[in-house]
Design a protein around this motif. Structure first.
Motif, short mmCIF file in Angstrom:
data_model
loop_
_atom_site.label_atom_id
_atom_site.label_comp_id
_atom_site.label_asym_id
_atom_site.label_seq_id
_atom_site.Cartn_x
_atom_site.Cartn_y
_atom_site.Cartn_z
N LYS A 178 -3.33 -0.04 5.51
CA LYS A 178 -2.24 0.12 4.64
C LYS A 178 -1.42 1.07 5.11
CE LYS A 178 -5.21 -0.27 0.54
NZ LYS A 178 -5.70 0.47 -0.60
N ASP A 233 -8.95 -4.27 -5.15
CA ASP A 233 -8.47 -2.91 -4.95
C ASP A 233 -8.27 -1.99 -5.98
OD1 ASP A 233 -6.47 -0.70 -3.81
OD2 ASP A 233 -6.38 -2.05 -2.07
N LEU A 275 -13.41 2.23 -2.95
CA LEU A 275 -13.67 1.60 -4.20
C LEU A 275 -14.30 2.65 -5.20
CD1 LEU A 275 -13.99 -2.08 -3.50
CD2 LEU A 275 -11.91 -0.94 -4.30
N THR A 330 -7.26 -1.45 4.20
CA THR A 330 -7.79 -0.20 4.11
C THR A 330 -6.37 0.91 4.38
OG1 THR A 330 -9.57 1.57 4.40
CG2 THR A 330 -8.83 0.19 6.23
N CYS A 342 -10.22 -6.86 0.35
CA CYS A 342 -11.10 -5.85 -0.39
C CYS A 342 -10.87 -4.57 0.34
CB CYS A 342 -12.53 -6.27 0.09
SG CYS A 342 -13.80 -5.00 -0.46
N ASP A 343 -10.62 -3.56 -0.53
CA ASP A 343 -10.33 -1.91 0.00
C ASP A 343 -11.76 -1.48 0.32
OD1 ASP A 343 -9.21 0.20 0.51
OD2 ASP A 343 -8.80 0.60 -1.57
N ARG A 400 -2.73 -3.99 -5.46
CA ARG A 400 -3.26 -5.22 -6.13
C ARG A 400 -1.90 -6.11 -6.50
NH1 ARG A 400 -6.44 -2.47 -9.39
NH2 ARG A 400 -5.41 -3.17 -11.22
N GLY A 443 0.88 -1.24 -0.04
CA GLY A 443 -0.10 0.08 0.03
C GLY A 443 0.94 1.26 -0.01
#
Length: 195
Positions: free
Chosen positions: A173, A75, A126, A151, A122-123, A81, A43
């Motif tokens: 992140k 992401d 988005l 996140t 999952c972020d 990613r 990140g």
């Protein structure tokens, strides 16, 4: 003056030295990357981190035969990613990717008999479909698949709400690659216990 055997032996020695030099140069470059770009941080804003890694075909085929599971990464930041994907692939996982919530939903719906993944990362921020709505969709569609949030904008209230929805881990992140691998391993392990 020099015999052919002597020349052949010298050429072979030269080739071996070149191979060792290339190998050592690769190790040195990896150490430099680790010290300057900290590629173990997932990140980061340095978008060139994942460009420094390559996985050769032999190693990839060896890892494929020993897969630990399939992970879906959602992401919108490509460097995140790719970096997470690389860490997971090196950890023995197969990886699928989506750049936004809408693409993730379309990918999940493209498998009529069930989406074949063992965990989803999952972020929250988005485009098109936000992370909270995507998590709700995943929980409704794939209730047995563990979801891990990764996140860059942590929020205690959001985290509490997501855990109530069934999210199994909440990572911030930049995360260490090992932290992500441990979270995925735990999530898949817990899923196997409950099945």
């Amino acid at each position: 003056m020099w015999s052919d055997t002597y020349r052949q032996r010298k050429k072979l020695q030269h080739k071996q030295i070149v191979i060792w030099c290339v190998w050592l140069k690769g190790i040195k470059q990896m150490n430099q990357i680790d010290q300057t770009n900290k590629p173990n941080q997932i990140g980061q804003t340095d978008r060139s981190v994942s460009d420094h890694f390559t996985v050769d075909a032999e190693r990839t085929s060896m890892v494929t035969s020993m897969l630990k599971g399939r992970v879906f990464i959602v992401d919108d930041e490509e460097h995140v990613r790719k970096t997470v994907s690389l860490a997971l692939k090196q950890g023995g996982y197969e990886v699928l990717e989506a750049a936004d919530g809408e693409e993730a939903i379309a990918t999940i719906q493209s498998y009529p008999t069930g989406f074949p993944v063992h965990a989803i990362i999952c972020d929250m921020d988005l485009p098109k479909v936000n992370g909270k709505d995507l998590v709700a969709f995943i929980r409704a569609t794939l209730p047995s698949v563990p979801v891990i949030v990764l996140t860059g904008h942590p929020d205690v209230q959001s985290a509490a709400s997501l855990f109530k929805q069934g999210v199994v881990d909440y990572l911030i992140k930049p995360s260490q690659a090992q932290t992500v691998l441990d979270a995925v391993r735990r999530a898949i392990g817990e899923q196997a216990v409950f099945e």
